[in-house]
Design a protein around this motif. Structure first.
Motif, short mmCIF file in Angstrom:
data_model
loop_
_atom_site.label_atom_id
_atom_site.label_comp_id
_atom_site.label_asym_id
_atom_site.label_seq_id
_atom_site.Cartn_x
_atom_site.Cartn_y
_atom_site.Cartn_z
N MET A 1 0.85 -1.17 0.00
CA MET A 1 0.00 0.00 0.00
C MET A 1 0.89 1.24 0.00
O MET A 1 1.92 1.27 0.65
N LYS A 2 0.47 2.25 -0.73
CA LYS A 2 1.19 3.53 -0.76
C LYS A 2 0.48 4.49 0.19
O LYS A 2 -0.71 4.78 0.02
N ILE A 3 1.23 4.97 1.18
CA ILE A 3 0.68 5.83 2.22
C ILE A 3 1.36 7.19 2.17
O ILE A 3 2.59 7.28 2.20
N ALA A 4 0.56 8.25 2.11
CA ALA A 4 1.08 9.62 2.16
C ALA A 4 0.87 10.16 3.56
O ALA A 4 -0.13 9.87 4.22
N PHE A 111 10.77 7.88 4.29
CA PHE A 111 9.97 8.34 3.16
C PHE A 111 10.75 8.24 1.85
O PHE A 111 11.91 8.63 1.78
N SER A 112 10.06 7.76 0.81
CA SER A 112 10.70 7.61 -0.50
C SER A 112 10.55 8.84 -1.38
O SER A 112 11.24 8.96 -2.38
N ASP A 113 9.65 9.75 -1.01
CA ASP A 113 9.44 10.94 -1.84
C ASP A 113 8.86 12.06 -0.98
O ASP A 113 8.21 11.81 0.04
N PHE A 114 9.09 13.29 -1.42
CA PHE A 114 8.61 14.49 -0.73
C PHE A 114 7.94 15.38 -1.76
O PHE A 114 8.58 15.84 -2.70
N ILE A 115 6.63 15.63 -1.57
CA ILE A 115 5.86 16.41 -2.53
C ILE A 115 5.23 17.60 -1.82
O ILE A 115 4.64 17.46 -0.75
N ASP A 127 -4.47 20.77 -5.61
CA ASP A 127 -5.37 20.02 -4.74
C ASP A 127 -4.65 18.77 -4.23
O ASP A 127 -4.14 17.98 -5.02
N LYS A 128 -4.60 18.59 -2.91
CA LYS A 128 -3.89 17.45 -2.32
C LYS A 128 -4.51 16.13 -2.76
O LYS A 128 -3.79 15.16 -3.01
N GLY A 129 -5.82 16.08 -2.89
CA GLY A 129 -6.48 14.86 -3.34
C GLY A 129 -6.11 14.48 -4.75
O GLY A 129 -5.87 13.31 -5.06
N GLN A 130 -6.03 15.48 -5.62
CA GLN A 130 -5.66 15.22 -7.01
C GLN A 130 -4.22 14.72 -7.10
O GLN A 130 -3.92 13.76 -7.82
N GLU A 134 -3.01 11.08 -8.45
CA GLU A 134 -2.04 10.96 -9.54
C GLU A 134 -0.84 10.10 -9.15
O GLU A 134 -0.26 9.41 -9.99
N LEU A 135 -0.48 10.13 -7.87
CA LEU A 135 0.67 9.36 -7.38
C LEU A 135 0.30 7.94 -6.97
O LEU A 135 1.17 7.17 -6.55
#
Length: 190
Positions: A1-4, A111-115, A127-130, A134-135
């Motif tokens: 699972m990808k978790i932000a 963390f593997s990425d920072f957006i 928009d954080k949801g968008q 997309e990710l």
């Protein structure tokens, strides 16, 4: 699972510390119990530009001194064994270097990425949801109901950290689940 995971008031205590900073720096008398919405300075008549300037000043000056949220690192270290973890924050692009450095110090190799959505920039952002959709994010941990709704509207599950500015808001989407601590998050995610 990808978790932000969000930064402010999820990985670090920002809201109450900001009030302390604001009172000392600007001679105000804000109190944590008044911080019942995400933009407490709006009630005091500050323009959007001035509110942004003050918050940006705080984050630029205080990020290196910020403290991690209790229990977060232990839970995240365990979660990263089974899940991909990324940061998605509303912080503006011009402070992402300091933000990423702080996160790497307090949450090493998590963390593997920072957006950045760059939403707190005076000219607005995405928009954080968008962005999460997309990710390919499956679940996000955040503290702001507006972002929780944006993500849930994209079909993304949300663990909403209870904070003074969201505690009185009703949850109307079954993809949004309120949590009170990182220990509770650990119980919800396997």
């Amino acid at each position: 699972m990808k978790i932000a995971v969000d930064v402010d008031d999820v990985l670090t205590y920002t809201g109450e510390k900001y009030i302390e900073y604001h009172n000392k720096r600007f001679g105000t008398h804000l109190r944590p119990e008044e911080f019942y919405d995400f933009d407490c300075l709006k009630r005091y008549g500050f323009s959007s530009k001035e509110r942004f300037r003050r918050v940006l000043e705080y984050v630029k000056n205080e990020t290196p001194k910020m403290k991690p949220v209790s229990g977060a690192n232990e839970v995240l270290q365990n979660l990263k064994k089974k899940h991909e973890l990324i940061v998605i924050t509303g912080r503006s692009n011009d402070i992402m270097g300091k933000t990423e450095k702080w996160v790497k110090v307090h949450y090493p190799d998590v963390f593997s990425d920072f957006i950045s959505t760059n939403v707190h920039h005076i000219n607005g952002g995405k928009d954080k949801g968008q962005i999460a959709e997309e990710l390919g994010v499956d679940l996000i941990i955040d503290d702001y109901m507006g972002y929780a709704i944006e993500c849930a509207n994209q079909g993304i599950g949300v663990l909403l950290m209870t904070r003074p500015w969201n505690v009185s808001e009703e949850i109307e989407n079954n993809l949004i689940v309120r949590v009170d601590s990182w220990e509770e998050i650990a119980q919800k995610i396997r």
